[in-house]
Write a protein that holds these residues in place. Structure first.
Motif, short mmCIF file in Angstrom:
data_model
loop_
_atom_site.label_atom_id
_atom_site.label_comp_id
_atom_site.label_asym_id
_atom_site.label_seq_id
_atom_site.Cartn_x
_atom_site.Cartn_y
_atom_site.Cartn_z
N HIS A 89 0.81 -1.21 0.00
CA HIS A 89 0.00 0.00 0.00
C HIS A 89 0.85 1.27 0.00
CE1 HIS A 89 -3.16 -2.80 1.03
NE2 HIS A 89 -4.05 -1.84 0.93
N PHE A 90 2.15 1.12 0.11
CA PHE A 90 3.05 2.27 0.26
C PHE A 90 4.13 2.27 -0.81
CE2 PHE A 90 1.17 1.37 4.32
CZ PHE A 90 0.82 2.62 4.79
N TYR A 91 4.61 3.47 -1.14
CA TYR A 91 5.72 3.58 -2.07
C TYR A 91 7.01 3.60 -1.27
CZ TYR A 91 8.91 4.90 -5.67
OH TYR A 91 9.98 4.90 -6.55
N ILE A 92 7.79 2.55 -1.41
CA ILE A 92 9.09 2.49 -0.73
C ILE A 92 10.21 2.23 -1.74
CG2 ILE A 92 8.26 1.91 1.58
CD1 ILE A 92 8.72 -1.01 0.96
N SER A 133 2.27 11.24 0.71
CA SER A 133 3.46 11.21 -0.15
C SER A 133 4.12 9.83 -0.18
CB SER A 133 4.48 12.25 0.31
OG SER A 133 4.96 11.96 1.61
N ILE A 134 3.83 8.98 0.81
CA ILE A 134 4.40 7.62 0.75
C ILE A 134 3.32 6.57 0.52
CG2 ILE A 134 6.40 8.22 2.16
CD1 ILE A 134 5.12 6.51 4.42
N ARG A 135 2.07 6.99 0.45
CA ARG A 135 0.97 6.05 0.17
C ARG A 135 0.74 5.96 -1.33
NH1 ARG A 135 -2.47 4.41 4.11
NH2 ARG A 135 -2.08 5.26 6.18
N LEU A 136 0.51 4.76 -1.80
CA LEU A 136 0.12 4.58 -3.21
C LEU A 136 -1.37 4.85 -3.35
CD1 LEU A 136 2.07 1.31 -4.12
CD2 LEU A 136 2.58 3.63 -4.88
N ASP A 137 -1.77 5.33 -4.50
CA ASP A 137 -3.19 5.50 -4.79
C ASP A 137 -3.84 4.13 -4.87
OD1 ASP A 137 -3.04 8.28 -4.95
OD2 ASP A 137 -2.52 8.22 -7.08
N PRO A 138 -5.11 4.02 -4.45
CA PRO A 138 -5.79 2.71 -4.49
C PRO A 138 -5.67 1.96 -5.81
CG PRO A 138 -7.11 4.24 -3.24
CD PRO A 138 -5.96 5.04 -3.83
N PRO A 139 -5.83 2.60 -6.97
CA PRO A 139 -5.69 1.81 -8.20
C PRO A 139 -4.32 1.14 -8.34
CG PRO A 139 -6.70 3.93 -8.70
CD PRO A 139 -6.24 3.99 -7.27
N GLN A 142 -4.16 -1.75 -5.48
CA GLN A 142 -5.15 -2.77 -5.83
C GLN A 142 -4.70 -3.55 -7.06
OE1 GLN A 142 -8.68 -0.41 -6.16
NE2 GLN A 142 -9.10 -0.49 -3.96
N GLY A 143 -4.14 -2.85 -8.04
CA GLY A 143 -3.65 -3.52 -9.24
C GLY A 143 -2.51 -4.48 -8.92
N ASN A 144 -1.61 -4.06 -8.02
CA ASN A 144 -0.51 -4.94 -7.61
C ASN A 144 -1.03 -6.17 -6.89
OD1 ASN A 144 1.53 -3.35 -8.68
ND2 ASN A 144 1.85 -2.23 -6.78
N ILE A 145 -1.96 -5.97 -5.98
CA ILE A 145 -2.51 -7.11 -5.24
C ILE A 145 -3.26 -8.05 -6.18
CG2 ILE A 145 -4.26 -7.77 -3.52
CD1 ILE A 145 -3.29 -5.42 -1.80
N ASP A 146 -4.05 -7.49 -7.09
CA ASP A 146 -4.76 -8.34 -8.06
C ASP A 146 -3.78 -9.14 -8.92
OD1 ASP A 146 -7.24 -7.48 -7.14
OD2 ASP A 146 -7.51 -6.00 -8.74
N ALA A 147 -2.69 -8.50 -9.35
CA ALA A 147 -1.68 -9.20 -10.15
C ALA A 147 -1.00 -10.30 -9.34
CB ALA A 147 -0.66 -8.20 -10.70
N ASP A 148 -0.75 -10.03 -8.05
CA ASP A 148 -0.15 -11.05 -7.19
C ASP A 148 -1.09 -12.24 -7.03
OD1 ASP A 148 2.11 -9.47 -6.85
OD2 ASP A 148 1.56 -8.78 -4.83
N ILE A 149 -2.37 -11.97 -6.81
CA ILE A 149 -3.35 -13.05 -6.67
C ILE A 149 -3.41 -13.88 -7.95
CG2 ILE A 149 -5.83 -13.55 -6.48
CD1 ILE A 149 -5.98 -11.13 -4.52
#
Length: 161
Positions: A89-92, A133-139, A142-149
């Protein structure tokens, strides 16, 4: 399979199905054991952003983010697994984000309950607030989690070396 999906989407549309208005705004508190692993990384990332805003060098802060993230990437406990998903959920960092997705999909099916848990929920911490500033936008997350699933369900590992 795609035809079946299109039929289902069309049927739901014709039936007047609507996603609940708050579906994307559900908030989920991060469990304490997970927060203990994730918050030091996020605190270090906030320090990186602050240094960047001042025009200072960020090598030491970035090294700390990498070192702390490495600990979580090696943590095979249930809290370690859940921490990986919370971090999506965060940009690191771009490379670190890819490392997270790689490790999540490498761990396979045991990650699915955590991915489902955080798939459509904004995470928050009981004792801290992190800047946008360190949080990713929901899309993005969510897109990363969907791709992981999807990768796990197909027995694939993302970002293989």
């Amino acid at each position: 399979m795609k035809q079946l999906l299109m039929i289902l989407v069309t049927a739901c549309t014709l039936a007047g199905y609507q996603r609940p208005a708050n579906a994307e705004k559900r908030k989920l508190e991060v469990p304490h054991a997970v927060a203990l692993r994730v918050q030091p990384i996020l605190d270090a990332m906030v320090a990186v952003r602050k240094a960047q805003a001042k025009g200072s060098t960020t090598f030491q802060e970035e090294w700390r983010v990498g070192k702390l993230t490495g600990r979580v990437l090696r943590d095979m406990s249930p809290a370690g697994c859940e921490s990986l998903v919370v971090l999506t959920h965060f940009y690191i960092g771009e490379a670190t984000g890819e490392d997270l997705d790689h490790e999540i999909t490498k761990r396979g099916r045991r990650m699915l309950p955590y991915l489902q848990k955080y798939r459509r929920a904004q995470v928050y911490f009981a004792d801290r607030h992190y800047p946008d500033s360190i949080r990713l936008d929901p899309p993005n997350w969510q897109g990363n989690i969907d791709a992981d699933i999807d990768s796990i369900q197909h027995g694939e590992v993302r970002f293989e070396d």
